[in-house]
Design a protein around this motif. Structure first.
Motif, PDB file in Angstrom:
ATOM      1  N   ARG A  76      43.410  40.063  12.417  1.00  0.00           N
ATOM      2  CA  ARG A  76      42.546  40.452  11.313  1.00  0.00           C
ATOM      3  C   ARG A  76      41.711  41.675  11.676  1.00  0.00           C
ATOM      4  NH1 ARG A  76      40.879  37.194   6.930  1.00  0.00           N
ATOM      5  NH2 ARG A  76      39.265  38.262   5.755  1.00  0.00           N
ATOM      6  N   ALA A  77      41.168  41.686  12.886  1.00  0.00           N
ATOM      7  CA  ALA A  77      40.343  42.803  13.361  1.00  0.00           C
ATOM      8  C   ALA A  77      40.541  42.939  14.874  1.00  0.00           C
ATOM      9  CB  ALA A  77      38.879  42.566  13.018  1.00  0.00           C
ATOM     10  N   PRO A  78      41.606  43.600  15.323  1.00  0.00           N
ATOM     11  CA  PRO A  78      41.957  43.635  16.748  1.00  0.00           C
ATOM     12  C   PRO A  78      40.879  44.221  17.660  1.00  0.00           C
ATOM     13  CG  PRO A  78      43.660  44.702  15.419  1.00  0.00           C
ATOM     14  CD  PRO A  78      42.562  44.315  14.498  1.00  0.00           C
ATOM     15  N   LEU A  79      40.235  45.289  17.258  1.00  0.00           N
ATOM     16  CA  LEU A  79      39.224  45.910  18.113  1.00  0.00           C
ATOM     17  C   LEU A  79      38.016  44.989  18.274  1.00  0.00           C
ATOM     18  CD1 LEU A  79      38.515  48.386  19.743  1.00  0.00           C
ATOM     19  CD2 LEU A  79      37.529  49.390  17.681  1.00  0.00           C
ATOM     20  N   ARG A  80      37.547  44.446  17.173  1.00  0.00           N
ATOM     21  CA  ARG A  80      36.406  43.536  17.212  1.00  0.00           C
ATOM     22  C   ARG A  80      36.744  42.280  18.010  1.00  0.00           C
ATOM     23  NH1 ARG A  80      33.929  41.997  11.569  1.00  0.00           N
ATOM     24  NH2 ARG A  80      36.148  42.093  11.213  1.00  0.00           N
ATOM     25  N   ALA A  81      37.942  41.752  17.822  1.00  0.00           N
ATOM     26  CA  ALA A  81      38.360  40.549  18.546  1.00  0.00           C
ATOM     27  C   ALA A  81      38.431  40.803  20.048  1.00  0.00           C
ATOM     28  CB  ALA A  81      39.704  40.075  18.019  1.00  0.00           C
ATOM     29  N   THR A  82      38.960  41.949  20.425  1.00  0.00           N
ATOM     30  CA  THR A  82      39.041  42.303  21.843  1.00  0.00           C
ATOM     31  C   THR A  82      37.648  42.405  22.446  1.00  0.00           C
ATOM     32  OG1 THR A  82      41.114  43.474  21.457  1.00  0.00           O
ATOM     33  CG2 THR A  82      39.922  44.012  23.473  1.00  0.00           C
ATOM     34  N   LEU A  83      36.726  42.996  21.718  1.00  0.00           N
ATOM     35  CA  LEU A  83      35.347  43.106  22.187  1.00  0.00           C
ATOM     36  C   LEU A  83      34.693  41.727  22.339  1.00  0.00           C
ATOM     37  CD1 LEU A  83      33.004  45.026  22.901  1.00  0.00           C
ATOM     38  CD2 LEU A  83      32.384  44.984  20.487  1.00  0.00           C
ATOM     39  N   VAL A  84      34.893  40.856  21.360  1.00  0.00           N
ATOM     40  CA  VAL A  84      34.307  39.511  21.408  1.00  0.00           C
ATOM     41  C   VAL A  84      34.867  38.727  22.591  1.00  0.00           C
ATOM     42  CG1 VAL A  84      34.252  37.281  20.213  1.00  0.00           C
ATOM     43  CG2 VAL A  84      33.727  39.368  18.967  1.00  0.00           C
ATOM     44  N   VAL A  85      36.176  38.751  22.766  1.00  0.00           N
ATOM     45  CA  VAL A  85      36.790  38.011  23.877  1.00  0.00           C
ATOM     46  C   VAL A  85      36.358  38.626  25.208  1.00  0.00           C
ATOM     47  CG1 VAL A  85      38.977  37.450  25.010  1.00  0.00           C
ATOM     48  CG2 VAL A  85      38.709  37.098  22.563  1.00  0.00           C
ATOM     49  N   ILE A  87      42.562  32.940  40.471  1.00  0.00           N
ATOM     50  CA  ILE A  87      43.094  33.873  39.474  1.00  0.00           C
ATOM     51  C   ILE A  87      43.230  33.202  38.111  1.00  0.00           C
ATOM     52  CG2 ILE A  87      45.536  33.412  39.965  1.00  0.00           C
ATOM     53  CD1 ILE A  87      44.145  36.891  39.340  1.00  0.00           C
ATOM     54  N   GLU A  88      43.388  31.888  38.097  1.00  0.00           N
ATOM     55  CA  GLU A  88      43.539  31.166  36.836  1.00  0.00           C
ATOM     56  C   GLU A  88      42.247  31.143  36.015  1.00  0.00           C
ATOM     57  OE1 GLU A  88      46.520  29.386  39.687  1.00  0.00           O
ATOM     58  OE2 GLU A  88      44.403  29.837  39.808  1.00  0.00           O
ATOM     59  N   GLU A  89      41.104  31.301  36.651  1.00  0.00           N
ATOM     60  CA  GLU A  89      39.831  31.175  35.939  1.00  0.00           C
ATOM     61  C   GLU A  89      39.654  32.203  34.819  1.00  0.00           C
ATOM     62  OE1 GLU A  89      36.179  29.364  34.970  1.00  0.00           O
ATOM     63  OE2 GLU A  89      37.966  28.689  36.015  1.00  0.00           O
ATOM     64  N   PRO A  90      39.826  33.507  35.068  1.00  0.00           N
ATOM     65  CA  PRO A  90      39.675  34.446  33.938  1.00  0.00           C
ATOM     66  C   PRO A  90      40.729  34.234  32.855  1.00  0.00           C
ATOM     67  CG  PRO A  90      40.246  35.630  35.953  1.00  0.00           C
ATOM     68  CD  PRO A  90      40.033  34.207  36.326  1.00  0.00           C
ATOM     69  N   VAL A  91      41.936  33.798  33.239  1.00  0.00           N
ATOM     70  CA  VAL A  91      42.965  33.528  32.238  1.00  0.00           C
ATOM     71  C   VAL A  91      42.529  32.342  31.380  1.00  0.00           C
ATOM     72  CG1 VAL A  91      45.394  32.907  31.877  1.00  0.00           C
ATOM     73  CG2 VAL A  91      44.765  34.470  33.730  1.00  0.00           C
ATOM     74  N   PHE A  92      41.986  31.310  32.010  1.00  0.00           N
ATOM     75  CA  PHE A  92      41.465  30.169  31.258  1.00  0.00           C
ATOM     76  C   PHE A  92      40.327  30.597  30.334  1.00  0.00           C
ATOM     77  CE2 PHE A  92      38.113  26.956  30.916  1.00  0.00           C
ATOM     78  CZ  PHE A  92      38.768  26.051  30.094  1.00  0.00           C
ATOM     79  N   LEU A  93      39.460  31.469  30.806  1.00  0.00           N
ATOM     80  CA  LEU A  93      38.331  31.912  29.984  1.00  0.00           C
ATOM     81  C   LEU A  93      38.803  32.731  28.786  1.00  0.00           C
ATOM     82  CD1 LEU A  93      35.745  32.765  32.773  1.00  0.00           C
ATOM     83  CD2 LEU A  93      35.890  30.698  31.370  1.00  0.00           C
ATOM     84  N   VAL A  94      39.854  33.518  28.955  1.00  0.00           N
ATOM     85  CA  VAL A  94      40.449  34.232  27.815  1.00  0.00           C
ATOM     86  C   VAL A  94      40.963  33.217  26.801  1.00  0.00           C
ATOM     87  CG1 VAL A  94      42.415  35.655  27.094  1.00  0.00           C
ATOM     88  CG2 VAL A  94      41.016  36.364  29.033  1.00  0.00           C
ATOM     89  N   PHE A  95      41.689  32.210  27.294  1.00  0.00           N
ATOM     90  CA  PHE A  95      42.198  31.157  26.409  1.00  0.00           C
ATOM     91  C   PHE A  95      41.053  30.440  25.695  1.00  0.00           C
ATOM     92  CE2 PHE A  95      43.127  26.568  26.042  1.00  0.00           C
ATOM     93  CZ  PHE A  95      44.011  26.632  24.981  1.00  0.00           C
ATOM     94  N   LEU A  96      40.009  30.100  26.421  1.00  0.00           N
ATOM     95  CA  LEU A  96      38.872  29.393  25.836  1.00  0.00           C
ATOM     96  C   LEU A  96      38.218  30.211  24.724  1.00  0.00           C
ATOM     97  CD1 LEU A  96      37.019  26.864  26.112  1.00  0.00           C
ATOM     98  CD2 LEU A  96      35.642  28.224  27.686  1.00  0.00           C
ATOM     99  N   CYS A  97      37.966  31.482  24.979  1.00  0.00           N
ATOM    100  CA  CYS A  97      37.352  32.350  23.958  1.00  0.00           C
ATOM    101  C   CYS A  97      38.287  32.534  22.760  1.00  0.00           C
ATOM    102  CB  CYS A  97      36.998  33.705  24.567  1.00  0.00           C
ATOM    103  SG  CYS A  97      35.657  33.633  25.767  1.00  0.00           S
TER     104      CYS A  97
END
Length: 115
Positions: free
Chosen positions: A29-38, A77-87
């Motif tokens: 819906r809003a890729p730039l805004r979503a990338t910033l939020v995540v 290394i899994e922690e930031p990947v998990f945090l991306v998934f969580l957000c």
């Protein structure tokens, strides 16, 4: 060294991305805004992790499911990947809930709500 945990996280991110793409909820819906939020969400949560590790609250125990690769002491290394998934999951869930509530709202005519 096994990549089970990391692989499952990546598959989960892909599945949530498919739901997102299908209903255009967040990234589509809003890729730039979503990338910033995540990005901001992951940065904040990583800072919290680093604080917890430095305080001795968080630590990593070796296990059979993780890669064993560390970014920093006790930070796998899994922690930031998990945090991306969580957000990502939180925002897709939030925007999906808003869409469902908007459809059920009697104040808005049905033809104004996008599928």
């Amino acid at each position: 060294m096994t990549f089970l945990h990391l692989g499952l996280l990546l598959v989960s991110i892909g599945c949530i991305a498919l739901v997102d793409a299908r209903y255009r909820l967040f990234f589509w819906r809003a890729p730039l805004r979503a990338t910033l939020v995540v990005g901001l969400g992951v940065a904040m949560l990583l800072a919290w992790d680093v604080w917890g590790i430095a305080s001795g609250i968080f630590f990593r125990e070796p296990n059979a499911y993780s890669t064993g690769l560390l970014i920093a002491p006790h930070l796998p290394i899994e922690e930031p990947v998990f945090l991306v998934f969580l957000c990502q999951l939180a925002m897709v869930g939030y925007t999906g809930t808003l869409r469902l509530l908007a459809r059920r709202s009697p104040a808005r005519p049905r033809e104004e709500v996008r599928p």
